[in-house]
Design an enzyme around this catalytic site. Sequence first.
Site, mmCIF file in Angstrom:
data_model
loop_
_atom_site.group_PDB
_atom_site.id
_atom_site.type_symbol
_atom_site.label_atom_id
_atom_site.label_comp_id
_atom_site.label_asym_id
_atom_site.label_seq_id
_atom_site.Cartn_x
_atom_site.Cartn_y
_atom_site.Cartn_z
ATOM 1 N N LYS A 150 -40.080 72.961 97.540
ATOM 2 C CA LYS A 150 -40.672 73.219 96.217
ATOM 3 C C LYS A 150 -39.715 74.042 95.353
ATOM 4 C CE LYS A 150 -44.379 75.240 97.923
ATOM 5 N NZ LYS A 150 -44.026 75.149 99.365
ATOM 6 N N ARG A 180 -53.065 76.143 95.165
ATOM 7 C CA ARG A 180 -52.855 76.023 96.599
ATOM 8 C C ARG A 180 -54.161 75.786 97.338
ATOM 9 N NH1 ARG A 180 -47.749 78.504 97.589
ATOM 10 N NH2 ARG A 180 -47.248 78.736 99.778
ATOM 11 N N ARG A 205 -33.181 79.000 107.070
ATOM 12 C CA ARG A 205 -33.151 79.912 105.921
ATOM 13 C C ARG A 205 -33.290 81.363 106.385
ATOM 14 N NH1 ARG A 205 -37.729 79.102 101.604
ATOM 15 N NH2 ARG A 205 -38.965 79.856 103.339
ATOM 16 N N ARG A 216 -36.106 86.355 104.859
ATOM 17 C CA ARG A 216 -37.409 86.542 104.191
ATOM 18 C C ARG A 216 -38.444 87.004 105.219
ATOM 19 N NH1 ARG A 216 -39.816 81.696 100.484
ATOM 20 N NH2 ARG A 216 -41.795 81.949 101.582
ATOM 21 N N ARG A 218 -48.614 79.953 108.246
ATOM 22 C CA ARG A 218 -48.456 79.328 106.916
ATOM 23 C C ARG A 218 -48.756 77.837 106.986
ATOM 24 N NH1 ARG A 218 -42.561 81.337 105.952
ATOM 25 N NH2 ARG A 218 -42.542 79.987 104.094
HETATM 26 P P1 AP5 Z 1 -37.457 75.654 99.695
HETATM 27 O O1 AP5 Z 1 -37.001 74.934 98.479
HETATM 28 O O2 AP5 Z 1 -37.397 77.148 99.696
HETATM 29 O O3 AP5 Z 1 -38.924 75.157 100.106
HETATM 30 P P2 AP5 Z 1 -40.320 75.699 99.638
HETATM 31 O O4 AP5 Z 1 -41.280 74.566 99.720
HETATM 32 O O5 AP5 Z 1 -40.203 76.419 98.320
HETATM 33 O O6 AP5 Z 1 -40.584 76.706 100.842
HETATM 34 P P3 AP5 Z 1 -41.226 78.128 100.899
HETATM 35 O O7 AP5 Z 1 -41.067 78.567 102.314
HETATM 36 O O8 AP5 Z 1 -40.709 79.039 99.837
HETATM 37 O O9 AP5 Z 1 -42.727 77.754 100.577
HETATM 38 P P4 AP5 Z 1 -44.019 78.532 100.839
HETATM 39 O O10 AP5 Z 1 -45.057 77.677 100.209
HETATM 40 O O11 AP5 Z 1 -44.237 78.908 102.256
HETATM 41 O O12 AP5 Z 1 -43.734 79.929 100.123
HETATM 42 P P5 AP5 Z 1 -44.120 80.548 98.705
HETATM 43 O O13 AP5 Z 1 -42.983 81.366 98.286
HETATM 44 O O14 AP5 Z 1 -44.656 79.514 97.777
HETATM 45 O O15 AP5 Z 1 -36.631 75.053 100.929
HETATM 46 C C1 AP5 Z 1 -36.734 75.649 102.199
HETATM 47 C C2 AP5 Z 1 -35.341 75.615 102.861
HETATM 48 O O16 AP5 Z 1 -34.969 74.251 103.084
HETATM 49 C C3 AP5 Z 1 -34.243 76.228 101.980
HETATM 50 O O17 AP5 Z 1 -33.326 76.883 102.788
HETATM 51 C C4 AP5 Z 1 -33.593 75.001 101.297
HETATM 52 O O18 AP5 Z 1 -32.251 75.208 101.019
HETATM 53 C C5 AP5 Z 1 -33.787 73.925 102.362
HETATM 54 N N1 AP5 Z 1 -33.993 72.592 101.798
HETATM 55 C C6 AP5 Z 1 -34.701 72.288 100.682
HETATM 56 N N2 AP5 Z 1 -34.705 70.954 100.475
HETATM 57 C C7 AP5 Z 1 -34.000 70.402 101.512
HETATM 58 C C8 AP5 Z 1 -33.678 69.060 101.856
HETATM 59 N N3 AP5 Z 1 -34.079 68.008 101.108
HETATM 60 N N4 AP5 Z 1 -32.944 68.855 102.968
HETATM 61 C C9 AP5 Z 1 -32.556 69.902 103.756
HETATM 62 N N5 AP5 Z 1 -32.834 71.209 103.471
HETATM 63 C C10 AP5 Z 1 -33.554 71.456 102.355
HETATM 64 O O19 AP5 Z 1 -45.378 81.472 99.113
HETATM 65 C C11 AP5 Z 1 -45.190 82.583 99.942
HETATM 66 C C12 AP5 Z 1 -46.528 83.288 100.172
HETATM 67 O O20 AP5 Z 1 -47.066 83.747 98.914
HETATM 68 C C13 AP5 Z 1 -47.655 82.433 100.753
HETATM 69 O O21 AP5 Z 1 -47.577 82.345 102.167
HETATM 70 C C14 AP5 Z 1 -48.894 83.209 100.285
HETATM 71 O O22 AP5 Z 1 -49.098 84.359 101.064
HETATM 72 C C15 AP5 Z 1 -48.490 83.640 98.881
HETATM 73 N N6 AP5 Z 1 -48.853 82.647 97.854
HETATM 74 C C16 AP5 Z 1 -47.998 81.871 97.119
HETATM 75 N N7 AP5 Z 1 -48.671 81.089 96.269
HETATM 76 C C17 AP5 Z 1 -49.986 81.371 96.454
HETATM 77 C C18 AP5 Z 1 -51.180 80.864 95.888
HETATM 78 N N8 AP5 Z 1 -51.169 79.889 94.934
HETATM 79 N N9 AP5 Z 1 -52.357 81.355 96.312
HETATM 80 C C19 AP5 Z 1 -52.410 82.332 97.261
HETATM 81 N N10 AP5 Z 1 -51.309 82.849 97.853
HETATM 82 C C20 AP5 Z 1 -50.104 82.381 97.463
#
Ligand code: AP5
Length: 188
Positions: free
Chosen positions: A13, A88, A127, A133, A144
């Site tokens: 994402k 979400r 990562r 992180r 998660r």
């Molecule tokens: P990346 O692009 O970082 O993927 P991502 O989907 O953004 O992964 P996240 O781990 O950040 O998502 P998440 O939903 O767990 O965390 P968020 O910050 O939203 O890619 C991941 C890795 O893969 C990177 O190293 C990248 O380089 C690599 N990569 C990417 N594409 C690739 C490809 N095609 N091929 C190979 N490698 C690739 O949320 C964190 C926390 O915040 C949640 O757990 C929750 O506690 C809270 N939170 C966030 N939003 C909400 C909400 N709406 N409601 C309630 N709580 C929330």
Amino acid sequence: MNVLLIGPPGSGKGTQGDRLSDRLGLVHISSGDLLRAEVEAGTAIGRKVEHLMHAGELVPDLIIISLMLRPAIEAAEGPGYLLDGFPRSVEQAEAVRYAAGQVGIAPAAVIYLDVARDELVRRILARAEVEGRADDNPETIRARLQVFDEATLPLVAHYRERGLLHEINADQDADAVTAEILKALGVA
Ligand code: AP5
């Protein structure tokens, strides 16, 4: 154009959000980044959500809605928003629908990044070695993924029924994923 980007942890994402905002001029608003900024700044919100994020649980709806809504409205008045990680849950989606209806900023498309489970874990652990992180450890990754299955996956059917969903095979290299999204959005 206003677009939602949904997908499990590690599905790309953030990666695709950056690429699409560069390419389409949309404002990329990441719920995780906004929350991590609150934690880092030690705000009242940051102190409230830190332990939930470390445990891989969702933070309360009211907190995330209050953080996301204002920048989303501002972006929609300009070039458009690209919301990453929000909504979400169906409850959050209903709140977005209500608010978007009030101010006329409904999303035009929802992009769902679909990736096999073992590849998600591989990406996040890779990562972790680089970024360190706090929630990128095996126990929190499991939590998660479970939260995604229970709370977020129902959004796929929710948006499919509304004719907004574009399912993308995100289990390919990042350039190919970007190309598939642009095609789905009709801007390739
Ligand atoms: P990346 O692009 O970082 O993927 P991502 O989907 O953004 O992964 P996240 O781990 O950040 O998502 P998440 O939903 O767990 O965390 P968020 O910050 O939203 O890619 C991941 C890795 O893969 C990177 O190293 C990248 O380089 C690599 N990569 C990417 N594409 C690739 C490809 N095609 N091929 C190979 N490698 C690739 O949320 C964190 C926390 O915040 C949640 O757990 C929750 O506690 C809270 N939170 C966030 N939003 C909400 C909400 N709406 N409601 C309630 N709580 C929330």
